[in-house]
Scaffold this motif. Structure first.
Motif, short mmCIF file in Angstrom:
data_model
loop_
_atom_site.label_atom_id
_atom_site.label_comp_id
_atom_site.label_asym_id
_atom_site.label_seq_id
_atom_site.Cartn_x
_atom_site.Cartn_y
_atom_site.Cartn_z
N HIS A 34 25.65 45.66 12.61
CA HIS A 34 24.43 46.12 11.94
C HIS A 34 23.37 46.52 12.97
CE1 HIS A 34 26.28 43.49 8.82
NE2 HIS A 34 25.87 44.44 8.01
N HIS A 92 31.55 44.59 2.87
CA HIS A 92 31.83 43.21 3.30
C HIS A 92 32.82 42.56 2.34
CE1 HIS A 92 28.34 42.64 6.17
NE2 HIS A 92 27.94 43.73 5.52
N ASP A 122 28.06 48.88 1.39
CA ASP A 122 27.46 47.61 1.79
C ASP A 122 27.50 46.55 0.69
OD1 ASP A 122 26.36 45.84 3.62
OD2 ASP A 122 24.30 46.31 3.04
N HIS A 126 31.18 51.05 5.31
CA HIS A 126 30.56 49.72 5.52
C HIS A 126 30.62 48.89 4.24
CE1 HIS A 126 28.18 46.71 7.50
NE2 HIS A 126 27.33 46.68 6.47
#
Ligand code: GUN
Ligand code: ZN
Length: 429
Positions: free
Chosen positions: A226, A73, A316, A71
């Motif tokens: 999420h 971004h 994250d 995970h």
């Protein structure tokens, strides 16, 4: 053919289920050819089998499987370090305004190149990536990953309500744009596409239906989003979906909970949700530094284990504190020590969570996650900084598990010296 020589460690088994899951060779040899691992064993043994191979001496530090980030971004590299917020105001004030700037393709290209380099420099060779809300920027991400040979599963993020209107799409537009990206990038080399609604807080039922349609039309796509990260988020989702019994059901109603689904965080699950995640064989991305940094809470690892819900580590970025999954391993350890019913993790658990568990969560365990012969030669060489405490430990400790304990604990003094992707040495800038 190449043989890497050095201390080699990997977890070919799941240490939560099996004893002696760590396999290590203090003077090991890892042979590979045409991108595939041919042999792993003591250097003497491997050398004897392949006397003509060229040998790379990696005897300082440790050779590990490439790390797997479940995970992260892409648009958020520059958000890291925004202190003092909780999830919804962090999104509103710091993160989404930056994500809106990715409508500029030139900036998006720059961020994509920066992003893939940072993954590599931190030893991540496979990642499930939240793309951009913009089609062009998401295409840039796939392009940048392909250019360096990184294995990514990613998708165009979609939202159509609340938060920042500049990031909104419509169900129709999202369908068309995602369809184009799927046709262009899914299964191109090592690239895979993941349908990625940001979270059901920002997705209407119409948009979730589009996600369902895409998965029905392409059953081999991945799905990620999420789940149960923050209490205020959970309350808002419950109000937005008055028919739902719990957060997971807002996805489940649309057929989005399955073996190829990865849900990030799941810090505050109910019993019913854990049962359903286990039944569906869906996976959870555990992001310990983010959970601490944004103040979301302590991950209920023991409950995930007792319900048989699979989980692996995620950085994250930019809610997390950086790209290093070695650091995430330490954070998982520390936060579990702190949790009321925390799990006593060992260095072997941490290595597993940063490698094979991630591969399993992404359905790639036949391909990556350990150094078993037949798998892709995704390998990293991690060395202590000269003169560091970690270097002292590497000189004086002799059990591989103790060395891994030092590596996770002193991660800030470790440098990823080299990365091999499919047996090719990657250029680290
Ligand atoms: N929930 C919705 N979007 C995000 C995001 O960008 N980061 C995190 N940590 N949680 C989210
Ligand atoms: Zn996230």
């Amino acid at each position: 053919m190449v043989i890497l020589r050095g201390l080699i460690a990997h977890t070919p088994k799941n240490p939560f289920h099996e004893a002696e899951a760590l396999q290590a060779f203090s003077d090991g040899g890892l042979a590979f050819q045409e991108g595939r691992i041919l042999a792993l064993g003591s250097f003497a043994e491997v050398r004897a089998r392949f006397p003509d191979a060229s040998v790379q001496d990696c005897r300082e530090g440790v050779l590990l499987p490439g790390l797997v980030d479940t995970h992260v971004h892409y648009p958020q590299t520059r958000v890291i370090g925004a202190m003092g917020y909780t999830l919804l105001d962090w999104l509103q004030k710091r993160t989404l305004p930056l994500e809106a700037r990715l409508s500029d393709n030139k900036l998006a290209r720059e961020l994509a190149r920066e992003f893939v380099q940072l993954l590599l420099r931190n030893g991540t060779t496979t990642a499930l990536v939240f793309g951009s809300h913009f089609q062009g920027a998401t295409a840039n991400l796939f392009g940048a990953a392909e250019d360096v040979g990184l294995r990514i599963i990613a998708g165009q993020v979609c939202s159509d309500r609340l938060l920042l209107p500049a990031l909104h799409t419509t169900p129709e537009r999202s369908y068309t744009e995602q369809k184009m990206l799927i046709q262009r990038f899914h299964r191109r080399g090592k690239l895979r596409y993941a349908v990625t609604p940001r979270f059901s807080l920002s997705a209407s039922e119409g948009l979730l239906e589009v996600c369902q349609t895409l998965l029905q039309e392409h059953p081999d796509l991945h799905f990620t989003t999420h789940l149960n990260e923050n209490l205020e988020e959970i309350r808002t989702v419950a109000e937005l979906f008055p028919w739902s019994e719990h957060y997971l059901q807002t996805y489940d109603r649309f057929g989005l909970v399955g073996e190829r689904s990865v849900f990030a965080h799941n810090v505050h699950p109910t019993e019913a949700e854990l049962l359903r995640l286990a039944e569906a064989r869906a996976a959870v991305a555990h992001c310990p530094s983010s959970n601490a940094f944004i103040g979301s809470g302590l991950f209920p690892m023991r409950q995930h284990l007792s319900h048989g819900v699979r989980f692996a580590l995620g950085s994250d970025v930019g809610g997390g504190t950086g790209f290093s999954l070695i650091k995430e391993g330490l954070m998982a350890y520390l936060t579990q020590r702190h949790a009321p019913d925390g799990v006593r993790l060992t260095p072997t658990h941490l290595l597993y969570l940063a490698t094979l568990a991630g591969a399993e969560a992404l359905g790639l365990e036949g391909e990556i996650g350990s150094l078993a012969p037949g798998k892709a030669a995704d390998v990293i060489w991690v060395r202590p900084e000269p003169g560091s405490t970690l270097e002292v430990h590497f000189r004086h400790l002799d059990s591989a598990e103790d060395l891994l304990g030092s590596l996770f604990t002193l991660h800030g003094e470790a440098r990823v010296q080299k990365v091999w992707l499919d047996g090719q040495e990657a250029a680290l800038s």
